[in-house]
Design an enzyme around this catalytic site. Structure first.
Site, PDB file in Angstrom:
ATOM      1  N   LYS A  21      -5.612 -13.855 -10.644  1.00  0.00           N
ATOM      2  CA  LYS A  21      -6.397 -12.816 -10.723  1.00  0.00           C
ATOM      3  C   LYS A  21      -5.367 -11.662 -10.743  1.00  0.00           C
ATOM      4  O   LYS A  21      -6.030 -10.647 -11.117  1.00  0.00           O
ATOM      5  CB  LYS A  21      -7.243 -13.182  -9.152  1.00  0.00           C
ATOM      6  CG  LYS A  21      -7.848 -12.226  -9.118  1.00  0.00           C
ATOM      7  CD  LYS A  21      -9.166 -12.171  -7.518  1.00  0.00           C
ATOM      8  CE  LYS A  21      -8.184 -12.060  -6.477  1.00  0.00           C
ATOM      9  NZ  LYS A  21      -8.168 -10.566  -6.002  1.00  0.00           N
ATOM     10  N   ARG A  78      -6.497   0.066   3.469  1.00  0.00           N
ATOM     11  CA  ARG A  78      -5.935   0.878   1.869  1.00  0.00           C
ATOM     12  C   ARG A  78      -6.330   1.709   1.286  1.00  0.00           C
ATOM     13  O   ARG A  78      -7.401   1.606   0.521  1.00  0.00           O
ATOM     14  CB  ARG A  78      -6.971  -1.073   1.336  1.00  0.00           C
ATOM     15  CG  ARG A  78      -6.450  -2.087   2.019  1.00  0.00           C
ATOM     16  CD  ARG A  78      -7.038  -3.269   1.148  1.00  0.00           C
ATOM     17  NE  ARG A  78      -6.120  -4.172   0.519  1.00  0.00           N
ATOM     18  CZ  ARG A  78      -6.851  -4.735  -0.680  1.00  0.00           C
ATOM     19  NH1 ARG A  78      -7.741  -5.086  -0.457  1.00  0.00           N
ATOM     20  NH2 ARG A  78      -5.838  -5.286  -1.446  1.00  0.00           N
ATOM     21  N   ASP A 135      -1.078 -12.907   0.759  1.00  0.00           N
ATOM     22  CA  ASP A 135      -2.293 -13.923   0.000  1.00  0.00           C
ATOM     23  C   ASP A 135      -1.847 -15.700   0.701  1.00  0.00           C
ATOM     24  O   ASP A 135      -3.686 -15.901   0.338  1.00  0.00           O
ATOM     25  CB  ASP A 135      -2.210 -13.511  -1.049  1.00  0.00           C
ATOM     26  CG  ASP A 135      -2.784 -11.760  -1.914  1.00  0.00           C
ATOM     27  OD1 ASP A 135      -3.361 -11.338  -0.483  1.00  0.00           O
ATOM     28  OD2 ASP A 135      -2.669 -11.644  -3.137  1.00  0.00           O
TER      29      ASP A 135
HETATM   30  N1  EPU Z   1      -0.999   1.447   1.174  1.00  0.00           N
HETATM   31  C1  EPU Z   1      -0.965   2.661   0.933  1.00  0.00           C
HETATM   32  N2  EPU Z   1      -1.035   3.591   0.006  1.00  0.00           N
HETATM   33  C2  EPU Z   1      -1.620   3.743  -1.099  1.00  0.00           C
HETATM   34  C3  EPU Z   1      -1.562   1.708  -1.799  1.00  0.00           C
HETATM   35  C4  EPU Z   1      -1.041   0.549  -0.724  1.00  0.00           C
HETATM   36  O1  EPU Z   1       0.011   2.618   2.192  1.00  0.00           O
HETATM   37  O2  EPU Z   1      -1.605   4.120  -1.830  1.00  0.00           O
HETATM   38  C5  EPU Z   1      -0.587   0.149   1.420  1.00  0.00           C
HETATM   39  C6  EPU Z   1      -1.550  -0.968   1.997  1.00  0.00           C
HETATM   40  O3  EPU Z   1      -2.259  -0.496   2.837  1.00  0.00           O
HETATM   41  C7  EPU Z   1      -0.569  -1.671   2.383  1.00  0.00           C
HETATM   42  C8  EPU Z   1       0.134  -1.743   1.457  1.00  0.00           C
HETATM   43  O4  EPU Z   1       0.814  -0.520   1.414  1.00  0.00           O
HETATM   44  O5  EPU Z   1      -0.936  -1.409   4.152  1.00  0.00           O
HETATM   45  C9  EPU Z   1       0.451  -3.032   0.202  1.00  0.00           C
HETATM   46  O6  EPU Z   1      -0.806  -2.799  -0.590  1.00  0.00           O
HETATM   47  P1  EPU Z   1      -0.831  -2.820  -2.150  1.00  0.00           P
HETATM   48  O7  EPU Z   1      -0.834  -1.438  -2.428  1.00  0.00           O
HETATM   49  O8  EPU Z   1       0.758  -3.685  -2.543  1.00  0.00           O
HETATM   50  O9  EPU Z   1      -1.676  -4.076  -1.750  1.00  0.00           O
HETATM   51  P2  EPU Z   1      -3.182  -3.895  -3.192  1.00  0.00           P
HETATM   52  O10 EPU Z   1      -2.371  -3.446  -4.741  1.00  0.00           O
HETATM   53  O11 EPU Z   1      -3.964  -2.579  -2.972  1.00  0.00           O
HETATM   54  C10 EPU Z   1      -2.456  -6.442  -3.940  1.00  0.00           C
HETATM   55  C11 EPU Z   1      -3.432  -7.751  -4.762  1.00  0.00           C
HETATM   56  C12 EPU Z   1      -3.457  -7.650  -2.700  1.00  0.00           C
HETATM   57  C13 EPU Z   1      -2.685  -8.837  -2.592  1.00  0.00           C
HETATM   58  C14 EPU Z   1      -1.814  -7.100  -2.406  1.00  0.00           C
HETATM   59  C15 EPU Z   1      -0.638  -7.559  -1.110  1.00  0.00           C
HETATM   60  C16 EPU Z   1      -4.212  -7.383  -6.584  1.00  0.00           C
HETATM   61  C17 EPU Z   1      -5.808  -6.593  -7.731  1.00  0.00           C
HETATM   62  N3  EPU Z   1      -4.307  -6.609  -5.155  1.00  0.00           N
HETATM   63  O12 EPU Z   1      -3.430  -5.347  -3.205  1.00  0.00           O
HETATM   64  O13 EPU Z   1      -4.506  -9.187  -2.842  1.00  0.00           O
HETATM   65  O14 EPU Z   1      -2.965  -8.791  -0.818  1.00  0.00           O
HETATM   66  O15 EPU Z   1      -1.098  -6.420  -3.859  1.00  0.00           O
HETATM   67  O16 EPU Z   1       0.763  -8.211  -2.139  1.00  0.00           O
HETATM   68  O17 EPU Z   1      -3.140  -7.248  -7.081  1.00  0.00           O
HETATM   69  C18 EPU Z   1      -5.367 -10.827  -3.016  1.00  0.00           C
HETATM   70  O18 EPU Z   1      -5.749 -11.690  -4.319  1.00  0.00           O
HETATM   71  O19 EPU Z   1      -7.423 -11.827  -2.008  1.00  0.00           O
HETATM   72  C19 EPU Z   1      -5.650  -9.574  -2.840  1.00  0.00           C
HETATM   73  C20 EPU Z   1      -5.974  -8.974  -1.640  1.00  0.00           C
END
Ligand code: EPU
Length: 422
Positions: A22, A122, A306
């Protein structure tokens, strides 16, 4: 609405095939927007989130055609809308992945801010600061991000406070068409990012540092479409591995990438599972008792957040003793705890730690989860519990698990998907 009814207590046996990931599907489909022509993406999973990103691409003017099996042909000749509405973004936060490609190719994008969700606040500030460094103007208006770049984006030095998966992907995509070199420091290293880099490189992008936490992208003037296969879903693989750990039995998992799950395999072996590994398959089972292991979620290659909810369900089934599960990525990702406790688990939350006391017998119950992975942990608990578990709101599961009921039935689980009565 449908619910999942599980009769627990039956060991899993048999074989399944893992679907495409995904979290690779979403950035790879978004990346098709970077250039005109017809892109072919294979091994696309049949998920609610896939349907959402396809809907989004179609709303921009792209033509998306499912081909034989799990292949999609996406024609990106025309983009005549630059707005991702709240209605779509609220159902899938990863919709923000269209910002980078739209900005890079069209110089304009208007995307609804996703807001908080069931697992945490997030924010997307890292994405936006990165685009600003690359010369875009970002305005927040009426709940939308409005991004503009009059000419090509400019290469920039970008350093993330903490590695962000979609942040890295968004900046990567934008940087492929920028003028000059972009360097992303403290980049996320998840396998889904390497999958995106392979696609972009096939399209003519110049990227160094694949697999590392520092990526350097030399922008090019034009990209061309490429054929790319989505990698197998490591979280789906991990979920079935944990499931057989919970029920006992032995299963073979085909079309997977064991090398993408280093931490999980280590923890499951230490917990008492027997796991044999091939290039693209796993043979896993459990005969004896389960032992406690401690878990700390970390960016890849650490233990994936995850899979935190799923392994917590497993730790409720050990022979006694305590497991400490520390969630370091998301501040609110313990929504499954109350539901697992309703099934007889003994879990206490202390700040960012969940203290799980093993030795409890789980009993079936009516439960409901508020996010995808929390729902998966309830499925695992239901498979191991005595009696019947009914899981409502299975649209969460449909977001991220391709054919879950059918695959579980192939493994001998007693699972039924039925209409919920009012
Ligand atoms: N964060 C910030 N600012 C930002 C971006 C992130 O503070 O601009 C923080 C987040 O709040 C969090 C950390 O950085 O504390 C890491 O978040 P990340 O940005 O890596 O998460 P994401 O990209 O929104 C992806 C996956 C998630 C998975 C996370 C962590 C996708 C579409 N989603 O989310 O997947 O949990 O990385 O590995 O790739 C899932 O599949 O159930 C899911 C939630």
């Amino acid at each position: 609405m449908e619910k999942l009814v599980i009769e627990g207590g039956h060991p899993l046996h048999g074989e399944i095939r893992i679907s495409g990931a995904k979290n690779a599907t979403l950035p790879l489909l978004a990346a098709t927007m970077l250039c005109a022509g017809t892109h072919v993406i294979s091994n696309v999973p049949n998920l609610r989130d896939t349907r959402t990103i396809v809907k989004l691409l179609r709303s921009f003017g792209l033509e998306c055609q499912p081909d034989a099996g799990s292949e999609w042909r996406i024609c990106a000749d025309k983009i005549d809308n630059f707005e991702a509405s709240y209605d779509l973004v609220k159902t899938m936060r990863a919709s923000v992945l269209v910002l980078g490609p739209l900005l890079a190719r069209c110089g304009v994008a208007r995307v609804s801010l996703p807001g908080g969700c069931a697992i945490g606040a997030r924010p997307i500030d890292f994405h936006l600061q990165g685009f600003e460094k690359m010369g875009a103007t970002i305005t927040l208006r009426e709940g939308y991000v409005e991004a503009k770049s009059p000419g090509r984006l400019q290469g920039a030095d970008i350093c993330f406070d903490i590695p962000s998966v979609t942040g890295t992907e968004n900046i990567l995509m934008a940087a492929t068409l920028a003028q000059g070199r972009t360097v992303i420091k403290n980049a996320a290293r998840e396998p889904e990012i390497a999958n995106l880099i392979d696609m972009l490189t096939g399209m003519g992008a110049r990227i160094e540092g694949r697999g590392s936490d520092m990526l350097a992208i030399d922008g090019v003037k034009e990209l061309r479409p490429a054929a790319t296969a989505i990698i197998p879903d490591r979280i789906e693989t991990g979920t079935y591995l944990i499931a057989v750990g919970a029920t006992g039995g032995e299963i073979r998992i085909n079309n997977c990438r064991p090398d993408h799950l280093p931490m999980l395999l280590d923890k499951l072996r230490r917990a008492g599972m027997e796991i044999e590994v091939g290039n693209n398959w796993l043979l896993a089972g459990r005969r004896g008792h389960l032992s406690n292991v401690d878990i700390k979620t970390m960016p890849y290659p650490g233990f994936p957040t995850d899979l935190q909810a799923q392994i917590m369900a497993l730790m409720t089934l050990t022979n006694g003793g305590l497991s400490v599960i520390q969630e370091t990525i998301f501040e609110n990702r313990f929504m499954h705890v109350a539901e697992l406790n309703r099934m007889g688990a003994h879990i206490r939350i202390e700040g960012r730690n969940a203290i799980v006391r093993g030795g409890g017998l789980l009993a079936g119950a009516r439960v409901m989860a508020t996010d995808l992975r929390a729902s998966a942990s309830l499925v695992i608990a239901g498979l191991a519990a005595q009696g019947i578990t009914e899981i409502s709101r299975i649209y969460h599961l449909e977001r991220g698990y391709d054919n879950l009921s059918a695959k579980l039935i192939d493994l001998g689980a007693r699972v039924e998907q039925v209409q919920e009565t009012a």
